[in-house]
Design a protein around this motif. Structure first.
Motif, PDB file in Angstrom:
ATOM      1  N   ILE A  11       0.839  -1.197   0.000  1.00 40.71           N
ATOM      2  CA  ILE A  11       0.000   0.000   0.000  1.00 40.71           C
ATOM      3  C   ILE A  11       0.875   1.249   0.000  1.00 40.71           C
ATOM      4  CG2 ILE A  11      -1.768   1.278   1.277  1.00 40.71           C
ATOM      5  CD1 ILE A  11      -2.747  -1.451   2.357  1.00 40.71           C
ATOM      6  N   ALA A  12       1.993   1.190   0.724  1.00 37.01           N
ATOM      7  CA  ALA A  12       2.917   2.328   0.711  1.00 37.01           C
ATOM      8  C   ALA A  12       3.423   2.599  -0.702  1.00 37.01           C
ATOM      9  CB  ALA A  12       4.086   2.059   1.654  1.00 37.01           C
ATOM     10  N   GLY A  13       3.667   1.533  -1.466  1.00 38.39           N
ATOM     11  CA  GLY A  13       4.084   1.722  -2.848  1.00 38.39           C
ATOM     12  C   GLY A  13       3.019   2.411  -3.677  1.00 38.39           C
ATOM     13  N   CYS A  58       0.734   4.457  -2.499  1.00 40.59           N
ATOM     14  CA  CYS A  58       0.683   5.841  -2.025  1.00 40.59           C
ATOM     15  C   CYS A  58       1.855   6.651  -2.586  1.00 40.59           C
ATOM     16  CB  CYS A  58       0.706   5.879  -0.498  1.00 40.59           C
ATOM     17  SG  CYS A  58      -0.746   5.145   0.308  1.00 40.59           S
ATOM     18  N   LYS A  59       3.026   6.022  -2.653  1.00 40.19           N
ATOM     19  CA  LYS A  59       4.218   6.732  -3.140  1.00 40.19           C
ATOM     20  C   LYS A  59       4.021   7.168  -4.593  1.00 40.19           C
ATOM     21  CE  LYS A  59       9.276   6.308  -3.144  1.00 40.19           C
ATOM     22  NZ  LYS A  59       9.492   7.426  -2.192  1.00 40.19           N
ATOM     23  N   HIS A  60       3.473   6.275  -5.408  1.00 41.10           N
ATOM     24  CA  HIS A  60       3.254   6.644  -6.810  1.00 41.10           C
ATOM     25  C   HIS A  60       2.157   7.694  -6.945  1.00 41.10           C
ATOM     26  CE1 HIS A  60       3.525   6.323 -11.114  1.00 41.10           C
ATOM     27  NE2 HIS A  60       2.227   6.074 -11.212  1.00 41.10           N
ATOM     28  N   LEU A  61       1.128   7.619  -6.117  1.00 44.45           N
ATOM     29  CA  LEU A  61       0.087   8.653  -6.150  1.00 44.45           C
ATOM     30  C   LEU A  61       0.683  10.024  -5.849  1.00 44.45           C
ATOM     31  CD1 LEU A  61      -2.868   6.886  -4.286  1.00 44.45           C
ATOM     32  CD2 LEU A  61      -2.663   7.283  -6.741  1.00 44.45           C
ATOM     33  N   LEU A  62       1.582  10.077  -4.889  1.00 46.50           N
ATOM     34  CA  LEU A  62       2.240  11.349  -4.581  1.00 46.50           C
ATOM     35  C   LEU A  62       3.116  11.810  -5.753  1.00 46.50           C
ATOM     36  CD1 LEU A  62       3.293  10.758  -0.857  1.00 46.50           C
ATOM     37  CD2 LEU A  62       1.543  12.349  -1.679  1.00 46.50           C
ATOM     38  N   ASP A  63       3.826  10.882  -6.367  1.00 51.34           N
ATOM     39  CA  ASP A  63       4.708  11.244  -7.477  1.00 51.34           C
ATOM     40  C   ASP A  63       3.933  11.840  -8.648  1.00 51.34           C
ATOM     41  OD1 ASP A  63       6.896  10.411  -6.053  1.00 51.34           O
ATOM     42  OD2 ASP A  63       7.077   8.472  -7.063  1.00 51.34           O
ATOM     43  N   ARG A  64       2.723  11.323  -8.889  1.00 52.16           N
ATOM     44  CA  ARG A  64       1.943  11.854 -10.012  1.00 52.16           C
ATOM     45  C   ARG A  64       0.907  12.883  -9.543  1.00 52.16           C
ATOM     46  NH1 ARG A  64      -1.904   7.687 -13.039  1.00 52.16           N
ATOM     47  NH2 ARG A  64      -3.021   9.625 -13.453  1.00 52.16           N
ATOM     48  N   ASP A  65       1.005  13.277  -8.268  1.00 53.32           N
ATOM     49  CA  ASP A  65       0.103  14.259  -7.670  1.00 53.32           C
ATOM     50  C   ASP A  65      -1.361  13.892  -7.879  1.00 53.32           C
ATOM     51  OD1 ASP A  65      -0.510  16.498  -6.175  1.00 53.32           O
ATOM     52  OD2 ASP A  65      -0.590  17.833  -7.930  1.00 53.32           O
ATOM     53  N   ALA A  66      -1.675  12.634  -7.615  1.00 51.44           N
ATOM     54  CA  ALA A  66      -3.049  12.139  -7.750  1.00 51.44           C
ATOM     55  C   ALA A  66      -3.730  12.104  -6.389  1.00 51.44           C
ATOM     56  CB  ALA A  66      -3.041  10.764  -8.390  1.00 51.44           C
ATOM     57  N   VAL A  67      -3.674  13.236  -5.681  1.00 46.98           N
ATOM     58  CA  VAL A  67      -4.248  13.364  -4.338  1.00 46.98           C
ATOM     59  C   VAL A  67      -5.406  14.342  -4.399  1.00 46.98           C
ATOM     60  CG1 VAL A  67      -3.784  14.051  -1.952  1.00 46.98           C
ATOM     61  CG2 VAL A  67      -2.014  12.875  -3.271  1.00 46.98           C
ATOM     62  N   ASP A  68      -6.495  14.024  -3.702  1.00 45.45           N
ATOM     63  CA  ASP A  68      -7.625  14.957  -3.595  1.00 45.45           C
ATOM     64  C   ASP A  68      -7.287  15.964  -2.491  1.00 45.45           C
ATOM     65  OD1 ASP A  68     -10.024  16.289  -3.111  1.00 45.45           O
ATOM     66  OD2 ASP A  68     -11.261  14.511  -3.391  1.00 45.45           O
ATOM     67  N   HIS A  69      -6.581  17.023  -2.872  1.00 43.99           N
ATOM     68  CA  HIS A  69      -6.080  17.982  -1.880  1.00 43.99           C
ATOM     69  C   HIS A  69      -7.209  18.704  -1.167  1.00 43.99           C
ATOM     70  CE1 HIS A  69      -1.873  17.459  -2.963  1.00 43.99           C
ATOM     71  NE2 HIS A  69      -2.210  17.524  -4.245  1.00 43.99           N
ATOM     72  N   GLY A  70      -8.318  18.932  -1.859  1.00 43.82           N
ATOM     73  CA  GLY A  70      -9.444  19.600  -1.212  1.00 43.82           C
ATOM     74  C   GLY A  70     -10.029  18.765  -0.098  1.00 43.82           C
ATOM     75  N   PHE A  71     -10.237  17.465  -0.355  1.00 47.26           N
ATOM     76  CA  PHE A  71     -10.756  16.565   0.677  1.00 47.26           C
ATOM     77  C   PHE A  71      -9.772  16.463   1.838  1.00 47.26           C
ATOM     78  CE2 PHE A  71     -10.708  12.353   2.603  1.00 47.26           C
ATOM     79  CZ  PHE A  71     -12.017  12.217   3.014  1.00 47.26           C
ATOM     80  N   ILE A 128       2.921   0.204  -9.506  1.00 48.76           N
ATOM     81  CA  ILE A 128       2.629   1.425 -10.264  1.00 48.76           C
ATOM     82  C   ILE A 128       1.409   1.212 -11.154  1.00 48.76           C
ATOM     83  CG2 ILE A 128       3.487   2.860 -12.161  1.00 48.76           C
ATOM     84  CD1 ILE A 128       6.241   2.771 -10.828  1.00 48.76           C
ATOM     85  N   GLN A 129       1.292   0.032 -11.751  1.00 48.58           N
ATOM     86  CA  GLN A 129       0.118  -0.272 -12.577  1.00 48.58           C
ATOM     87  C   GLN A 129      -1.166  -0.173 -11.748  1.00 48.58           C
ATOM     88  OE1 GLN A 129       0.003  -4.290 -14.046  1.00 48.58           O
ATOM     89  NE2 GLN A 129      -1.687  -3.896 -15.467  1.00 48.58           N
ATOM     90  N   VAL A 130      -1.148  -0.730 -10.548  1.00 49.03           N
ATOM     91  CA  VAL A 130      -2.332  -0.656  -9.684  1.00 49.03           C
ATOM     92  C   VAL A 130      -2.590   0.781  -9.248  1.00 49.03           C
ATOM     93  CG1 VAL A 130      -3.335  -1.411  -7.502  1.00 49.03           C
ATOM     94  CG2 VAL A 130      -2.020  -3.031  -8.893  1.00 49.03           C
ATOM     95  N   ALA A 131      -1.531   1.512  -8.888  1.00 55.85           N
ATOM     96  CA  ALA A 131      -1.698   2.907  -8.457  1.00 55.85           C
ATOM     97  C   ALA A 131      -2.281   3.760  -9.577  1.00 55.85           C
ATOM     98  CB  ALA A 131      -0.362   3.478  -7.994  1.00 55.85           C
ATOM     99  N   ASP A 132      -1.852   3.535 -10.811  1.00 59.22           N
ATOM    100  CA  ASP A 132      -2.422   4.279 -11.941  1.00 59.22           C
ATOM    101  C   ASP A 132      -3.897   3.948 -12.126  1.00 59.22           C
ATOM    102  OD1 ASP A 132      -0.111   5.683 -12.580  1.00 59.22           O
ATOM    103  OD2 ASP A 132       0.597   4.174 -14.005  1.00 59.22           O
ATOM    104  N   LEU A 133      -4.249   2.670 -11.973  1.00 59.92           N
ATOM    105  CA  LEU A 133      -5.652   2.276 -12.068  1.00 59.92           C
ATOM    106  C   LEU A 133      -6.468   2.942 -10.966  1.00 59.92           C
ATOM    107  CD1 LEU A 133      -7.872   0.498 -13.316  1.00 59.92           C
ATOM    108  CD2 LEU A 133      -7.052  -1.394 -11.876  1.00 59.92           C
TER     109      LEU A 133
END
Length: 752
Positions: A292-294, A296-309, A344-349
């Motif tokens: 799961i950390a992996g 999360c790490k890729h989500l941060l790298d591609r800035d795929a975070v809901d910053h408003g939430f 990374i494939q799962v994080a992109d999905l």
């Protein structure tokens, strides 16, 4: 896409879909062996339907518009097992001593049939002998009155109804103890602690409707095909409308690979099954935190975070982000056992999916750092706002049919979770305020002699616990051992003076009290309350209902009080539900009026409404203590043991010796291990070995007689059946916060 070709073809596996003809054949085999009649078929027809009988097996939700057959393979087996024509009578006990019965396999003990009479253990003859209910209640009450309440334990398995559970918890507190562990302590207590800390609600946030609107489901450590097969219906429907499924599990379980719906004639006739998981990753045991950390790490790298939430609803994200960014991919890959590219494939999905549900089972909870595993899944969901909206949420899948509900109505060793002031006002007493014993502490108390009395509301506690080998001889030393049960099991033969066997109705049987036929209620995994009405004639005229047995013990144990009206409550269970409503008005408003709602009535969930009842008032991001839930890298020659239930098993109940969905048959004393690890350890297929605990605490824990069986497993992982392997799990090997035993991640060595 996942298919059979991903399975190691040199090891056993089941090459057919979950469900399908294999499921039907398995049910028919059980029906034949238990000689069921037309009444059982009528019970199955009503099972899990409005004004019907609620299954005693898993706690999966009951839909408002049920299928023609709203039961699964294991649910059918549970009902057939309950309604067998075989009987365990006083004549049986006259023919067999307890010493002899201790040598019987677990399956054979329960297969004797339904208990028919209240029994007491006679040490002189080494046998159970028949007694009367009045004599049993009088003796049990006298023993409890003579005992320090702090030395008595009131354990509950997860099958007892809300009505029984409420009375049972009230009995314990009126008596003077919060020693109220239940089967949650051995499975999902990790969930209750971790979710309460992170989102402010101790249970999952999903409802059935969410599975009709999700775009992605992430499964962690949950064997749907064997443990909650009715869940496969909404999963299959979701897949057919385009939802994607990703599974993280050390073992390739067929339920999340392929499913054929036995109620779909076209599928059954054509053999056309539905592929379930798009991606199936065999994570190392305890490697979910790293996996799961992996993500999360890729989500941060591609800035795929809901910053408003995150800004509006979450606390401590900056610390979590810093922790994730500092992690190396090398460490993530090593601990998880997975490749960076796959994560990374799962994080992109995940990043492309609007509504995501995180589903998990005991593969997350039963670890030394199980709470951190659950909290990491919460972190992942919070990063994109996937808690508190339709089609998204966190979904722990519970086992026993009312294990979640028992906690809801007061069975808890934690006084802060119970409205004690309300109980004091309603019943005119001063409830105990000290923290009671967990399962781990109960077992230690049995071993060291500080526990003197044990009352078990169902279940097979002595067989389900860790450190079984150390505890087994200590049970005979108790002053009082009361087992409320439907069938004979291992806990009933590990006894000494002061043991009582009290037979009760099963849920499918007619419960007739002074006001007429009674209904009982239970809570499913998705926090909906359902009513159940039994219609089958009782297996014996000597049986009592569980509420009546609790009341019988209470009346001989406690001093009379005009505010505590056991006889009135047993005469009409509506009155018990009125008490529950009075105690928990926000969750059980108009309880009697709503109990028969189709699909159950929802008792609500604060986190689903994004009302975060945490210390900060927001959902909490958190950082784990370790990247591995098993607590670090094992020493050379040490394997991580994962305990398993078979396809023909529910908890400690062994229906048969088939494990169809894993391609295994006949023998439960097997140890599964990869061919690579076999070669490294110098083992051969079919070799007899001893498994030895690798925990260094000066205590020898070993179980002989396992057969080496090659299986498709990650490196360093071995698997064996629960409860046979339980003696290898020390009491000290438990989740740090909840004390849930680490049945999915115990260190062991293999001795040839």
């Amino acid at each position: 896409m996942t298919d059979e070709r991903d399975q190691d073809p040199t090891t056993p596996f089941y090459d057919h879909p979950t469900g399908g003809w294999g499921s039907l054949k398995s049910v028919l085999r059980q029906a034949s062996r238990n000689r069921i009649g037309i009444g059982v078929m009528e019970t199955l027809r009503r099972q899990n339907k409005p004004r019907g009988h609620m299954c005693t097996s898993c706690a999966w939700a009951k839909p408002p518009s049920p299928h023609l057959a709203e039961f699964c393979e294991n649910g059918a087996k549970a009902t057939i097992w309950d309604l067998t024509r075989d009987r365990c009578t006083p004549d049986f006990f006259a023919r067999h001593t307890i010493t002899e019965l201790r040598s019987w396999p677990d399956h054979d003990l329960e297969a004797v049939g339904r208990l028919t009479h209240p029994m007491r253990f006679d040490a002189a003859s080494d046998r159970y002998v028949a007694t009367t209910w009045d004599d049993a209640f009088a003796a049990i009450g006298a023993a409890l009155r003579a005992m320090d309440p702090r030395a008595a334990v009131f354990y509950a398995s997860g099958r007892a109804s809300l009505e029984t559970s409420y009375l049972y918890a009230l009995l314990a507190r009126l008596y003077g103890t919060n020693n109220l562990p239940d089967s949650s302590n051995m499975c999902h207590e990790t969930t209750s602690v971790a979710l309460k800390r992170t989102i402010g609600a101790p249970v999952g946030t999903c409802v059935l409707d969410d599975f009709e609107h999700c775009d992605l489901m992430l499964f962690f450590g949950q064997n749907t095909g064997s443990n909650s097969p009715r869940f496969l219906h909404p999963i299959q429907q979701a897949v057919k409308r385009g939802c994607r499924i990703v599974t993280f599990n050390p073992i390739r379980e067929r339920g999340l690979v392929e499913f054929m719906n036995p109620q779909n004639p076209a599928e059954m006739l054509t053999g056309r099954a539905t592929p379930i998981s798009d991606i199936y990753l065999q994570v190392r045991p305890g490697g979910d935190i790293a996996a799961i950390a992996g993500l999360c790490k890729h989500l941060l790298d591609r800035d795929a975070v809901d910053h408003g939430f995150v800004a509006q609803h979450c606390h401590d994200f900056a610390r979590f982000e810093s922790w994730i960014r500092d992690l190396s991919w090398d460490d993530i890959e090593t601990v998880s056992g997975l490749d960076r590219a796959d994560l990374i494939q799962v994080a992109d999905l995940y990043a492309r999916s609007r509504n995501v549900i995180g589903v998990y089972g005991m593969g997350l909870t039963q670890h030394v750092h199980g709470g951190d595993s659950v909290a990491m899944l919460v972190n992942l969901l919070l990063m994109r706002g996937n808690i508190g909206r339709t089609g998204a949420g966190i979904c722990p899948v519970r086992g026993h049919s009312n294990v979640q509900g028992q906690r809801t109505v007061g069975i808890s060793e934690k006084p802060e979770l119970v409205p004690l002031d309300k109980l004091a006002e309603m019943f005119g007493f001063d409830p105990p305020r000290d923290t009671g014993m967990t399962t781990i502490e109960v077992v230690q108390g049995v071993i060291d002699g500080t526990v003197k009395g044990f009352v078990s509301l169902g279940g097979n506690f002595a067989r389900a616990i860790p450190d079984q080998g150390r505890a087994d001889p200590a049970w005979a030393g108790l002053d009082l051992n009361v087992q409320i049960a439907t069938k004979l099991n291992r806990s009933h033969v590990l006894v000494g003076d002061g043991a009582w066997l009290l037979p009760c109705l099963v849920r499918a049987e007619r419960d007739q009290q002074k006001s007429g036929r009674q209904a009982v209620t239970m809570e499913d995994s998705l926090s909906h309350i359902h009513a159940s009405i039994g219609k089958r004639p009782p297996a014996s005229r000597h049986l009592l209902s569980e509420p009546a047995i609790v009341a019988g013990i209470a009346k001989t144990t406690l001093s009379p009080s005009p505010l505590v009206r056991w006889d009135d409550w047993i005469a009409d269970y509506d009155r018990i539900r009125d008490l529950i409503e009075q105690t928990y008005p926000d969750q059980f408003a108009d309880f009697n009026g709503r109990m028969f709602e189709a699909g159950g009535f929802y008792r609500g969930n604060s986190a689903r409404e994004r009302n975060w009842e945490t210390d900060s008032g927001k959902a909490e991001f958190s950082c784990p203590a370790s990247l591995s839930a098993v607590g670090g890298e094992p020493d050379t020659g040490v394997h991580t043991l994962v305990t398993l239930r078979s396809n023909d098993q529910f908890n400690t109940t062994i229906y048969d010796y088939h494990d169809r969905l894993r391609g295994l048959e006949g023998d439960r004393m097997i140890v599964l291990i990869s061919r690579t690890d076999m070669a490294r350890a110098g083992l051969t297929e079919g070799q007899r070995v001893t498994l030895v605990s690798a925990v260094q605490d000066g205590i020898s824990r070993r179980v002989d007689g396992f057969t080496v069986t090659p299986y498709d497993l990650p490196p360093g992982c071995v698997a064996a059946y629960y409860p046979e392997a339980n003696p290898l799990v020390p009491l000290s090997c438990h989740d740090q916060a909840s004390k849930t035993p680490a049945y999915k991640g115990a260190p062991i060595r293999i001795e040839a």
